[in-house]
Write an enzyme that holds these catalytic residues in place. Structure first.
Site, short mmCIF file in Angstrom:
data_model
loop_
_atom_site.label_atom_id
_atom_site.label_comp_id
_atom_site.label_asym_id
_atom_site.label_seq_id
_atom_site.Cartn_x
_atom_site.Cartn_y
_atom_site.Cartn_z
NE ARG A 144 -3.94 0.25 2.03
CZ ARG A 144 -4.81 0.68 2.93
NH1 ARG A 144 -4.91 0.05 4.09
NH2 ARG A 144 -5.57 1.73 2.70
CB CYS A 151 -2.30 3.44 9.37
SG CYS A 151 -3.69 3.99 10.42
#
Length: 278
Positions: A175, A233
């Site tokens: 990611r 995050c």
């Protein structure tokens, strides 16, 4: 004092009659509502805490997926859990403490004595302790919380931090690199952020590694005691887990609660891809 409590220590607290309130914060990205899992077996007297509605608020996409609750909202929730002034709160989950860390991060700012159960519900079961299947509704508590938010940074502060400190992207590497993005409109990372997945700090059972190993992992990306550091995050949940680990080894860190979900939904914010901070 450690931010973690072992299964044996929690069992001793419960059987000693100490003022302890246990909360079950089962939440995962693929299954955000953990109530069904809670009802299949939880620590006796533990109260289920829905992370999406009691440890978060809701707003526009540009606010991120898990904006912070107000102090008043968090206080109302904590009182629903039965928390009283002076109680020790122990949070657990079934995801190596990632969701429980969100409760720790918020309640610690609010002045509550809060810990995370090492090993979570799995560790409790493996130790041979009984579980319950009722939906616990305790008598309302009277806890008064201090104002929260001092340990959070804004989107502009996150953008500026790499110039003077370390901004940690604690998501999985794919990611961060922008190879996949299952939830947000853009793939990649905040320019200048360094990838350090939070899973590196724990063993397979969800117990934190020895402190020297953890400090060495942080030092390898430039984070030591006194470093200005913050974590982000996908939506501010896993980042709280890294804040928990940092604090445990004596390093003060903050969290960008909007995280990538806010950054990628804000027009004009630059996006970096690949292995390098960019």
């Amino acid at each position: 004092m450690s931010n973690f409590v072992s299964v044996a220590e929690l069992n001793e607290l419960r059987t000693s009659g100490a003022p302890v309130r246990v909360i079950d914060v089962r939440w995962r990205l693929d299954r955000p509502d953990g109530r069904a899992d809670y009802l299949t077996g939880h620590i006796p007297d533990a109260v289920y805490v829905p992370l999406d509605t009691e440890l978060s608020s809701h707003g526009e996409p540009a606010d991120g997926r898990h904006p912070l609750p107000t102090t008043a909202q968090l206080q109302d929730a904590a009182r629903r859990w039965g928390v009283r002034d002076g109680d020790v709160v122990v949070a657990y989950d079934d995801a190596k403490g990632v969701a429980a860390a969100r409760a720790w991060w918020l309640l610690r700012q609010a002045g509550v004595d809060v810990r995370v159960l090492e090993g979570g519900i799995r560790g409790w079961r493996e130790a041979g302790h009984d579980v319950a299947t009722d939906d616990v509704t305790p008598e309302a508590g009277d806890v008064t919380l201090a104002e929260i938010g001092a340990d959070a940074i804004t989107i502009d502060e996150a953008a500026a931090l790499p110039a003077s400190g370390v901004l940690l992207d604690v998501r999985a590497g794919e990611r961060y690199r922008g190879e996949v993005e299952p939830l947000d409109p853009q793939a990649g990372h905040i320019p200048g952020a360094i990838n350090l997945p939070t899973v590196l700090h724990f063993d397979s059972a969800g117990r934190i590694l020895d402190h020297d190993t953890v400090r060495a992992t942080f030092a390898a990306v430039g984070v030591t005691q006194g470093t200005a550091v913050a974590a982000y995050c996908g939506s501010g949940i896993t980042a709280a887990h890294t804040a928990l680990v940092l604090d445990e080894v004596g390093i003060q860190g903050k969290v960008f609660p909007g995280s990538w979900s806010q950054w990628s939904n804000t027009p004009g914010r630059p996006v970096a891809v690949g292995e390098q901070p960019g």
